[in-house]
Design a protein around this motif. Structure first.
Motif, PDB file in Angstrom:
ATOM      1  N   ARG A   1       0.628  -1.250   0.014  1.00  0.00           N
ATOM      2  CA  ARG A   1      -0.044   0.051   0.055  1.00  0.00           C
ATOM      3  C   ARG A   1       0.611   1.137   0.061  1.00  0.00           C
ATOM      4  O   ARG A   1       0.541   2.265  -0.910  1.00  0.00           O
TER       5      ARG A   1
ATOM      6  N   SER B   1      -3.831  -7.813  -1.735  1.00  0.00           N
ATOM      7  CA  SER B   1      -3.248  -6.466  -1.171  1.00  0.00           C
ATOM      8  C   SER B   1      -4.487  -5.821  -0.659  1.00  0.00           C
ATOM      9  O   SER B   1      -3.997  -4.905   0.031  1.00  0.00           O
ATOM     10  N   GLN B   2      -5.514  -6.374  -0.519  1.00  0.00           N
ATOM     11  CA  GLN B   2      -6.533  -5.575   0.222  1.00  0.00           C
ATOM     12  C   GLN B   2      -6.344  -5.868   1.848  1.00  0.00           C
ATOM     13  O   GLN B   2      -6.408  -4.744   2.393  1.00  0.00           O
TER      14      GLN B   2
END
Length: 205
Positions: A120, A172-173
């Motif tokens: 992120r 990736s969330q």
């Protein structure tokens, strides 16, 4: 295997594990950005140059697990029954990578939250992960092509890339509990496979 070779390999494995353990403690305790290679080496009881014999960077430690999981995927491909289509083999291989990350719905990788945070903050896929995913995809593709010698490598590579990309996007969330994230990853594989086969002329899964 000569005894001396076995001892060297054992020492190498133990050193690598010590580095991973030290990095995990530091990354989760003081944060990835604040941790240096010297910190990791010191905690592991090795010299920084020894660290670099095992890992290219501190970021590389975040993905130390990939090689182990790809072996599981390759074993699953090898064990598929005769008559399995290459498109089914792709889906089963990527599903096995997801399954390897979890045991009974519980995430077994303590560095997973750190990887999510790094992804992120960097705004995309970290370079070390990109390199490792390329290696993973190459090995799986080679295994599937060995089972299906007449397979179109470009089409198969595209299908495999679509599935791996879908899983990476979900991973990736990082918002859901581990079990829910696993279900979401598996569903993403199905969607990627269905979308690919619908537009490629490949057999529908």
């Amino acid at each position: 295997m000569p005894r001396s070779t076995g001892l060297r390999e054992h020492k190498r494995r133990m050193t690598r594990e010590a580095i991973v353990r030290a990095a995990t403690e530091l990354f989760t305790g003081q944060g990835f950005a604040r941790t240096t290679v010297a910190d990791i080496a010191g905690r592991a009881g090795v010299a920084p140059r020894t660290f670099f014999l095992h890992f290219a960077s501190k970021e590389d430690v975040l993905f130390h697990h990939v090689e182990r999981y790809v072996e599981i995927a390759l074993a699953r491909v090898a064990a598929l029954p005769d008559g399995t289509t290459p498109w089914e083999a792709v889906q089963r291989a990527v599903e096995s990578l997801v399954d390897a990350l979890n045991v009974a719905g519980t995430n077994i990788d303590a560095l997973a939250p750190v990887r999510v945070q790094v992804a992120r903050e960097s705004g995309g896929m970290p370079p070390s992960l990109a390199v490792r995913l390329h290696g993973v995809q190459t090995r799986i593709l080679d295994a599937i092509r060995a089972r299906h010698p007449g397979l179109d490598p470009v089409r198969c590579a595209a299908h495999l890339g679509a599935c791996v990309g879908a899983v990476s996007a979900v991973a990736s969330q990082g918002e859901e509990p581990p079990s829910a994230r696993t279900d979401a990853m598996r569903h993403a594989i199905v969607l990627a496979s269905a979308g690919f086969t619908a537009h490629s002329g490949a057999p529908t899964l």
